[in-house]
Design an enzyme around this catalytic site. Structure first.
Site, PDB file in Angstrom:
ATOM      1  N   ARG A 159      -3.258  -0.542  -9.609  1.00  0.00           N
ATOM      2  CA  ARG A 159      -3.560  -1.270  -8.373  1.00  0.00           C
ATOM      3  C   ARG A 159      -5.046  -1.263  -8.074  1.00  0.00           C
ATOM      4  O   ARG A 159      -5.466  -1.829  -7.080  1.00  0.00           O
ATOM      5  CB  ARG A 159      -2.835  -0.610  -7.213  1.00  0.00           C
ATOM      6  CG  ARG A 159      -1.559  -1.353  -6.761  1.00  0.00           C
ATOM      7  CD  ARG A 159      -0.922  -0.455  -5.738  1.00  0.00           C
ATOM      8  NE  ARG A 159      -0.051  -1.073  -4.804  1.00  0.00           N
ATOM      9  CZ  ARG A 159       1.275  -1.031  -4.869  1.00  0.00           C
ATOM     10  NH1 ARG A 159       1.870  -0.529  -5.914  1.00  0.00           N
ATOM     11  NH2 ARG A 159       2.001  -1.535  -3.900  1.00  0.00           N
ATOM     12  N   ARG A 174      -0.930  -3.182   4.057  1.00  0.00           N
ATOM     13  CA  ARG A 174      -0.716  -3.216   2.598  1.00  0.00           C
ATOM     14  C   ARG A 174      -1.201  -4.535   2.008  1.00  0.00           C
ATOM     15  O   ARG A 174      -1.731  -4.568   0.895  1.00  0.00           O
ATOM     16  CB  ARG A 174       0.767  -2.974   2.280  1.00  0.00           C
ATOM     17  CG  ARG A 174       1.137  -1.497   2.490  1.00  0.00           C
ATOM     18  CD  ARG A 174       2.621  -1.285   2.614  1.00  0.00           C
ATOM     19  NE  ARG A 174       3.339  -1.739   1.464  1.00  0.00           N
ATOM     20  CZ  ARG A 174       4.553  -2.284   1.511  1.00  0.00           C
ATOM     21  NH1 ARG A 174       5.172  -2.425   2.665  1.00  0.00           N
ATOM     22  NH2 ARG A 174       5.137  -2.683   0.407  1.00  0.00           N
ATOM     23  N   LYS A 183       7.909  -8.280  -7.533  1.00  0.00           N
ATOM     24  CA  LYS A 183       7.743  -7.536  -8.796  1.00  0.00           C
ATOM     25  C   LYS A 183       8.981  -6.699  -9.131  1.00  0.00           C
ATOM     26  O   LYS A 183       9.467  -6.723 -10.253  1.00  0.00           O
ATOM     27  CB  LYS A 183       6.526  -6.592  -8.710  1.00  0.00           C
ATOM     28  CG  LYS A 183       5.211  -7.293  -8.444  1.00  0.00           C
ATOM     29  CD  LYS A 183       4.028  -6.321  -8.484  1.00  0.00           C
ATOM     30  CE  LYS A 183       4.041  -5.259  -7.418  1.00  0.00           C
ATOM     31  NZ  LYS A 183       3.898  -5.748  -6.038  1.00  0.00           N
TER      32      LYS A 183
END
Ligand code: AMP
Length: 214
Positions: free
Chosen positions: A90, A173, A14
Site C-alpha cells: 500500500r 481510508r 479486491k
C-alpha cells in the site's frame, strides 16, 4: 510461484474479486493483508496489538510491521501456483520490501491488477459492506446480499459491519489511499506490469476481466 497484486481503493472489490478467482482456480491463493491484521488484532498477538489503534483510525499500520507479516507468510508457502495479494503493498516502501521478499522466495511478479471504481460508488460500497464474523466472507446489503439476511452463505456465521467501515473512518481510508497508495500506480506502470480493469458493473463481469488480466 507467481505473485499478482490486486490494487485499488477501499471498496473497489479486491477481496470479492480475489475470493471468486480462488474459488474457481485452486492453484491460486488469496492473501489479504487486512484479514491477516484483523486476525492478529483478534488474537492479541504483539503485531495485532500494535496495529489495532492505526486500523481504528483508518490509518496504515507501519510499513515494517505488515511487510514482516507478509514476508513470513510467503516464506512458509508451499504449493500455490500464484499468490493474489489483496491490500499489500500500500506504499512504495512496502512495494520495495515486497520486491526483496519475492526475490528471496524465488518468486516473480506476474501482474498488478488495478480495479478502477469512481469515488461515489466506493462510498456506497463501503456503507453497505458486511463481513462474516466467522470466515471473513464479504457481502453487500444490495449488490451482494446473503441468501438469508444477516447469515453467511458459506459457513452460517453472523454477518457484521467492519469496525473501520463507519463513514468517518472510511473517509480517512479513502484519503490515505489517494496520498499513500496511488503513487504505486505510477511505480508499477513504469515497470510495464500494471493492468487497468474497470471495477464497475455486474460482479461476474468484473471477475472475468480480472481473470483475463492475471
Ligand atoms: P483492508 O481490509 O485491506 O481494507 O485493510 C483494513 C486496514 O488494515 C487498513 O485500513 C489499514 O489500517 C490496515 N492495513 C491493511 N493492509 C495494510 C497495508 N498493506 N499497510 C498498512 N496498513 C494496512
Amino acid at each position: 510461484m507467481d505473485v499478482v497484486i490486486l490494487l485499488g481503493a477501499p471498496g473497489s472489490g479486491k477481496g470479492t474479486v480475489a475470493g471468486r478467482l480462488v474459488a474457481a482456480d485452486k492453484t491460486l491463493r488469496h492473501v489479504s493483508s487486512g484479514e491477516l491484521l484483523r486476525d492478529a488484532v483478534e488474537h492479541h498477538t504483539a503485531a495485532g496489538d500494535e496495529a489495532d489503534a492505526y486500523m481504528k483510525r483508518g490509518e496504515l499500520v507501519p510499513d515494517a510491521l505488515i511487510a514482516r507479516i507478509v514476508a513470513d507468510l510467503m516464506a512458509e508457502l508451499d504449493g500455490p501456483r500464484a499468490l493474489l495479494l489483496d491490500g499489500f503493498p500500500r506504499t512504495v516502501v512496502q512495494a520495495q520490501a515486497l520486491d526483496r521478499t519475492i526475490e528471496s522466495c524465488g518468486a516473480s511478479l506476474a501482474a498488478v491488477v488495478l480495479l478502477e471504481v469512481p469515488d461515489e460508488i466506493l462510498v456506497d460500497r463501503i456503507a453497505g459492506r458486511r463481513m462474516c464474523s466467522v470466515c471473513g466472507a464479504g457481502y453487500h446489503v444490495t449488490n451482494l446480499p446473503p441468501r438469508v439476511d444477516g447469515i453467511c452463505d458459506a459457513c452460517g456465521g453472523a454477518l457484521k459491519v467492519r469496525k473501520d467501515d463507519n463513514p468517518e473512518t472510511a473517509k480517512n481510508r479513502l484519503a490515505v489511499y489517494r496520498t499513500q497508495t496511488m503513487p504505486l500506480i505510477e511505480f508499477y506502470e513504469a515497470r510495464g506490469v500494471l493492468r487497468r480493469v474497470p471495477g464497475t458493473g455486474p460482479i461476474d463481469e468484473i471477475v472475468e476481466r480480472a481473470r483475463r488480466a492475471l
